[in-house]
Every structure is written in structure tokens, then in C-alpha cells.
Design an enzyme around this catalytic site. Structure first.
Site, PDB file in Angstrom:
ATOM      1  N   HIS A  15       0.652  -1.211   0.060  1.00 58.74           N
ATOM      2  CA  HIS A  15       0.141   0.174   0.167  1.00 58.74           C
ATOM      3  C   HIS A  15       0.752   0.849  -0.278  1.00 58.74           C
ATOM      4  O   HIS A  15       1.354   1.469   0.751  1.00 58.74           O
ATOM      5  CB  HIS A  15      -0.971   0.111   1.282  1.00 58.74           C
ATOM      6  CG  HIS A  15      -1.691   1.424   1.252  1.00 58.74           C
ATOM      7  ND1 HIS A  15      -3.244   0.872   1.235  1.00 58.74           N
ATOM      8  CD2 HIS A  15      -1.942   2.400   0.957  1.00 58.74           C
ATOM      9  CE1 HIS A  15      -3.903   2.294   1.438  1.00 58.74           C
ATOM     10  NE2 HIS A  15      -2.688   2.362   1.213  1.00 58.74           N
ATOM     11  N   HIS A  17       1.516   5.409  -1.741  1.00 58.28           N
ATOM     12  CA  HIS A  17       1.148   6.148  -2.412  1.00 58.28           C
ATOM     13  C   HIS A  17       2.070   6.467  -3.519  1.00 58.28           C
ATOM     14  O   HIS A  17       3.615   7.317  -2.708  1.00 58.28           O
ATOM     15  CB  HIS A  17       0.374   7.555  -2.102  1.00 58.28           C
ATOM     16  CG  HIS A  17      -0.701   7.235  -0.546  1.00 58.28           C
ATOM     17  ND1 HIS A  17      -2.446   7.481  -2.279  1.00 58.28           N
ATOM     18  CD2 HIS A  17      -0.951   6.574   0.193  1.00 58.28           C
ATOM     19  CE1 HIS A  17      -2.826   6.332  -0.683  1.00 58.28           C
ATOM     20  NE2 HIS A  17      -2.168   6.210   0.169  1.00 58.28           N
ATOM     21  N   ARG A  19       1.605   8.962  -6.304  1.00 57.32           N
ATOM     22  CA  ARG A  19       1.554  10.156  -6.506  1.00 57.32           C
ATOM     23  C   ARG A  19       2.392  10.827  -8.359  1.00 57.32           C
ATOM     24  O   ARG A  19       2.037   9.541  -8.767  1.00 57.32           O
ATOM     25  CB  ARG A  19       2.217  12.019  -5.931  1.00 57.32           C
ATOM     26  CG  ARG A  19       2.166  11.992  -3.897  1.00 57.32           C
ATOM     27  CD  ARG A  19       1.178  11.646  -3.529  1.00 57.32           C
ATOM     28  NE  ARG A  19       0.624  11.690  -1.842  1.00 57.32           N
ATOM     29  CZ  ARG A  19      -0.381  11.738  -1.504  1.00 57.32           C
ATOM     30  NH1 ARG A  19      -0.949  11.153  -2.094  1.00 57.32           N
ATOM     31  NH2 ARG A  19      -0.143  11.906  -0.509  1.00 57.32           N
ATOM     32  N   LYS A  97      -9.517  -0.605  -5.305  1.00 54.42           N
ATOM     33  CA  LYS A  97      -9.558   0.609  -4.244  1.00 54.42           C
ATOM     34  C   LYS A  97     -11.178   1.042  -4.282  1.00 54.42           C
ATOM     35  O   LYS A  97     -10.696   2.197  -4.684  1.00 54.42           O
ATOM     36  CB  LYS A  97      -8.352   1.318  -4.376  1.00 54.42           C
ATOM     37  CG  LYS A  97      -8.228   2.398  -3.047  1.00 54.42           C
ATOM     38  CD  LYS A  97      -8.015   1.375  -2.061  1.00 54.42           C
ATOM     39  CE  LYS A  97      -7.987   1.934  -0.376  1.00 54.42           C
ATOM     40  NZ  LYS A  97      -6.902   3.046  -0.047  1.00 54.42           N
ATOM     41  N   HIS A 134     -10.373   1.765   2.250  1.00 55.18           N
ATOM     42  CA  HIS A 134     -10.450   2.115   2.898  1.00 55.18           C
ATOM     43  C   HIS A 134     -11.336   1.594   3.596  1.00 55.18           C
ATOM     44  O   HIS A 134     -12.557   2.622   4.029  1.00 55.18           O
ATOM     45  CB  HIS A 134      -9.915   3.418   2.196  1.00 55.18           C
ATOM     46  CG  HIS A 134      -9.612   4.690   3.668  1.00 55.18           C
ATOM     47  ND1 HIS A 134      -8.240   5.129   3.527  1.00 55.18           N
ATOM     48  CD2 HIS A 134      -9.924   4.862   4.846  1.00 55.18           C
ATOM     49  CE1 HIS A 134      -8.559   6.038   5.021  1.00 55.18           C
ATOM     50  NE2 HIS A 134      -9.102   6.076   5.065  1.00 55.18           N
ATOM     51  N   HIS A 168      -4.720  -0.404   5.728  1.00 52.24           N
ATOM     52  CA  HIS A 168      -4.242  -0.183   7.262  1.00 52.24           C
ATOM     53  C   HIS A 168      -4.774   0.278   8.120  1.00 52.24           C
ATOM     54  O   HIS A 168      -5.577   0.522   8.445  1.00 52.24           O
ATOM     55  CB  HIS A 168      -3.720   1.499   6.498  1.00 52.24           C
ATOM     56  CG  HIS A 168      -5.014   2.196   5.921  1.00 52.24           C
ATOM     57  ND1 HIS A 168      -6.434   2.354   6.313  1.00 52.24           N
ATOM     58  CD2 HIS A 168      -4.810   3.074   4.897  1.00 52.24           C
ATOM     59  CE1 HIS A 168      -6.752   2.869   5.294  1.00 52.24           C
ATOM     60  NE2 HIS A 168      -6.000   3.748   3.984  1.00 52.24           N
ATOM     61  N   ASP A 240       1.288   2.542   3.804  1.00 58.65           N
ATOM     62  CA  ASP A 240       0.300   3.397   3.224  1.00 58.65           C
ATOM     63  C   ASP A 240       1.755   5.065   3.142  1.00 58.65           C
ATOM     64  O   ASP A 240       0.628   5.619   3.404  1.00 58.65           O
ATOM     65  CB  ASP A 240      -0.448   3.693   4.968  1.00 58.65           C
ATOM     66  CG  ASP A 240      -1.136   5.114   3.905  1.00 58.65           C
ATOM     67  OD1 ASP A 240      -1.471   5.368   3.232  1.00 58.65           O
ATOM     68  OD2 ASP A 240      -2.553   5.286   4.844  1.00 58.65           O
ATOM     69  N   HIS A 244       3.292  13.872   1.186  1.00 59.31           N
ATOM     70  CA  HIS A 244       2.950  15.780   0.949  1.00 59.31           C
ATOM     71  C   HIS A 244       3.756  16.905   1.133  1.00 59.31           C
ATOM     72  O   HIS A 244       4.617  16.776   2.142  1.00 59.31           O
ATOM     73  CB  HIS A 244       1.468  16.238   1.736  1.00 59.31           C
ATOM     74  CG  HIS A 244       0.407  15.254   1.986  1.00 59.31           C
ATOM     75  ND1 HIS A 244      -0.303  15.731   1.250  1.00 59.31           N
ATOM     76  CD2 HIS A 244       0.180  14.155   2.887  1.00 59.31           C
ATOM     77  CE1 HIS A 244      -1.340  14.635   1.410  1.00 59.31           C
ATOM     78  NE2 HIS A 244      -0.862  13.959   1.878  1.00 59.31           N
TER      79      HIS A 244
HETATM   80  C1  NCD Z   1      -3.400   9.419   1.978  1.00 56.70           C
HETATM   81  C2  NCD Z   1      -2.527  10.224   1.490  1.00 56.70           C
HETATM   82  O1  NCD Z   1      -2.223  10.963   1.630  1.00 56.70           O
HETATM   83  O2  NCD Z   1      -2.614   9.857  -0.054  1.00 56.70           O
HETATM   84  N1  NCD Z   1      -3.373   9.451   3.760  1.00 56.70           N
HETATM   85  C3  NCD Z   1      -2.818   9.345   4.615  1.00 56.70           C
HETATM   86  O3  NCD Z   1      -3.195   9.856   5.705  1.00 56.70           O
HETATM   87  N2  NCD Z   1      -3.236   8.055   4.796  1.00 56.70           N
HETATM   88  C4  NCD Z   1      -4.640   8.429   2.086  1.00 56.70           C
HETATM   89  C5  NCD Z   1      -5.241   7.211   2.294  1.00 56.70           C
HETATM   90  O4  NCD Z   1      -3.904   6.261   2.478  1.00 56.70           O
HETATM   91  O5  NCD Z   1      -5.699   7.489   3.063  1.00 56.70           O
HETATM   92 ZN    ZN Z   2      -3.255   5.025   1.168  1.00 60.38          ZN
END
Ligand code: NCD
Ligand code: ZN
Length: 335
Positions: A15, A17, A19, A97, A134, A168, A240, A244
Site C-alpha cells: 500500500h 502513494h 503521486r 480500491k 479504506h 491500513h 501507506d 505531502h
Molecule cells: C493518504 C494520502 O495522502 O493519499 N493519506 C493518509 O493519511 N493515509 C490517503 C489514505 O491512504 O488514506
Molecule cells: Zn493510503
């Protein structure tokens, strides 16, 4: 003699991200350096929810991780899909998802009413396409995962041939569901094995530990940790890792997401060693996932050495979890 080196084979992050654009180029190589594969989340803006977008994103990810041995397992963002759409994308994805509308980062186009995707779930079950969820409601923040558990149970019963991943998980009640339904498995993050809400907001507010689902109580953390240390056969590692830019974290209205990709494995080695469970880590970060998701990632051996290293303060404009702290284990070699 204490261990001074330790090896993992083809670790997987189920899992993550990545981007797109500049952020993808910054973070994806950090995962691909040590992980042999990962499940790439589809919550882009706009979401990855059609063939054109999927093809383009898949290509972009592969170009960025090249030439590292890393298999991206792509996902689609849940919406009502037709049979021909699902059939044409089935072999390109590891699952679909489902984000309930508005519960986390970039979920505005998520599912408002589960009834809207019933037909899609039926098709997915028939086509053998996995569902990843989620699992949070819009109740009080500490209760959102617990409130969602009946939804997991209903889905598991209604679609007994559908593999459903509880993404998660953060509560001991969610962990307990693993032993009740054969078609449910779960991912768990690094931070939810380590921290509680106290670490996020018990003292000075730590935005870099703020994520969805929010970290819970000590007994939740301890239940998840016990399952991970035991390499429960229904549980896999999914960081996860959710980067950012620092100005979106250190501000009023902090974005949800903890960035752990470059330190996750080193921290897991330290954590499992501390609990005398290093012999279970291979199952937790790779073997369980290979079996549950039926994947065959590229061969890759990561050798860790207990020589210590500091966690960088920044990766570009992204602050990692535990920035500046010392790591006991570092990556010594990848082959
Ligand atoms: C994730 C994201 O920033 O894309 N943020 C998070 O707090 N885990 C999205 C997610 O998996 O909920
Ligand atoms: Zn996530």
C-alpha cells in the site's frame, strides 16, 4: 553474538502513494531502491479510474523506477464499472480500491453509497478482481474504523469469492476480523505498529505523524504489533507512505499522510529485532503477500547492517517520519 547483518528477499510494500509528476520522481525511486514491488494507490487528481489514465500512470511509474527491479502493482479507483471496462483492465491491476466519499486525501470522488457499486462488486467477484478498502465511516474520528467493521463483515459474507483487503488497519477489533473470514486479509503500516494518538497530539502536535486512519490507543497498537511480529498469515506490510510537501503538513489544515518509504524497512528490522522476531520479518514483508496476492516479484536481496544512520530531515520538500532521529540499521547492499 548479536546480529550485525540481516537480509530480506524481495520485500513488498502492499500500500503506497507514489503521486505523479515531480513528487513521483522524488519518492518512487526511494521505494524501488529496496522494495521489489508495491501496490500503487489510485487517489490522484483526477483519480485513476479508466483505461487511458491507468495506461498513462502505469507507464509514468515504470519510467521513473527504471532500471531498478521494482514491479508496480497498479490499482483502479472504485466507481461503478461495466463488465467490459473491468474485463479490459483486469490483467493490468492488482485490485480496485474503494474510498468512501470524503474520508481521506483525494477521496472526494469516492463512493457515497455502497449500493452504487453492488453490481461492480458482483462483476469483480466473477472476474476474480480483488477489492481493497479504506475502511472508515464518517463517525467520531477515533471510532471510524470500528464503525466500518460491520461493512467489512457484510461484504465478506455477501461476496464470499471476493478477496477483500482491509487497508491500513488500526484497531484490535479489525485485527480480530482476520480470523473470522477467509476472504479478508489486511495491510498494516509502520506507524500504526509504533505510535498511538499520544504521539500525534498528546504533547506538541506532530503533523508528520498525522494520517488517516488516525493512530489509536496503546491496546490497538499492541494488538497490531503482536500480529505483525507473529507474521499472521492474513496480514501484510503496506506502508501507506503518503508524501505531502512540507508546506501542506506544517500549516493550519495539515494534510493527512505519513512519509515512511525510505526508512520503513530499516525501522522494521529494528522493531522485529527488539522483539526477538527477526525470523518472522521475511513473511511479514514478502512471503505472506506473495501467497495472498499470488504475485511473483523480481528477485532482490536487501542486506541491512547494524551500523546506525541518521534519518534525513528532508527528501526534497518532504519530511519523513522521525526526521533527524537515529536508525539502528541501515541498508548496506541491494543485489
Ligand atoms: C493518504 C494520502 O495522502 O493519499 N493519506 C493518509 O493519511 N493515509 C490517503 C489514505 O491512504 O488514506
Ligand atoms: Zn493510503
Amino acid at each position: 553474538m548479536p546480529n550485525t547483518t540481516f537480509s530480506l528477499h524481495s520485500p513488498l510494500d502492499m500500500h503506497i502513494h507514489f503521486r505523479e509528476g515531480a513528487m513521483l520522481r522524488r519518492v518512487a525511486p526511494l521505494s524501488a531502491e529496496t522494495f521489489a514491488g508495491g501496490v500503487i494507490m489510485p487517489n490522484l487528481v483526477p483519480p485513476v479510474d479508466n483505461q487511458v489514465r491507468l495506461d498513462r500512470y502505469d507507464r509514468e511509474v515504470r519510467e521513473v523506477v527504471e532500471p531498478l527491479a521494482f514491479e508496480p502493482y497498479m490499482t483502479l479507483f472504485m466507481r461503478p464499472y461495466t463488465e467490459s471496462e473491468l474485463a479490459s483492465m483486469k490483467d493490468r491491476i492488482i485490485g480496485v480500491k474503494l474510498y468512501p466519499e470524503g474520508v481521506t486525501t483525494h477521496s472526494e470522488q469516492g463512493v457515497g453509497d455502497l449500493g452504487d457499486v453492488e453490481d461492480t462488486l458482483d462483476l469483480m467477484q466473477d472476474l476474480g478482481i480483488r477489492l481493497m478498502v479504506h475502511g472508515e465511516s464518517t463517525d467520531f474520528v477515533m471510532d471510524r474504523e470500528r464503525a466500518f467493521l460491520p461493512v467489512y463483515e457484510n461484504l465478506a459474507r455477501r461476496f464470499p469469492r471476493l478477496h477483500i483487503v482491509m487497508e491500513h488497519i488500526t484497531t484490535r477489533e479489525a485485527a480480530a476480523l482476520l480470523d473470522r473470514h477467509e476472504n479478508l486479509s489486511a495491510t498494516v503500516t509502520l506507524q500504526h505498529l509504533l505510535i498511538t494518538l499520544d504521539d500525534v497530539a498528546g504533547g506538541l502536535l506532530n503533523p508528520h505523524l498525522f494520517c488517516k486512519p488516525i493512530a489509536k490507543r496503546p491496546e490497538d497498537r499492541d494488538a497490531l504489533l503482536a500480529l505483525a511480529l507473529d507474521a499472521h498469515p492474513g496480514l501484510v506490510f503496506g506502508s501507506d507512505s503518503a508524501p505531502h510537501p512540507v508546506d501542506k503538513k506544517e500549516c493550519a489544515g495539515c494534510a493527512a499522510g505519513v512519509f515512511t518509504a525510505p526508512i520503513a524497512l530499516q525501522m522494521l528490522v529494528g522493531l522485529f529485532e527488539e522483539h526477538g522476531a527477526l525470523d518472522r520479518l521475511q513473511a511479514f514483508v514478502s512471503d505472506n503477500a506473495k501467497r495472498i496476492y499470488d504475485v511473483d516479484p523480481p528477485a532482490k536481496t536487501v542486506v541491512f547492517a547494524k551500523t546506525g544512520a541518521a534519518i534525513p530531515e528532508r527528501y526534497g520538500d518532504v519530511v519523513p517520519m522521525y526526521a533527524g532521529r537515529d536508525l539502528e540499521w541501515k541498508v548496506a547492499e541491494v543485489r
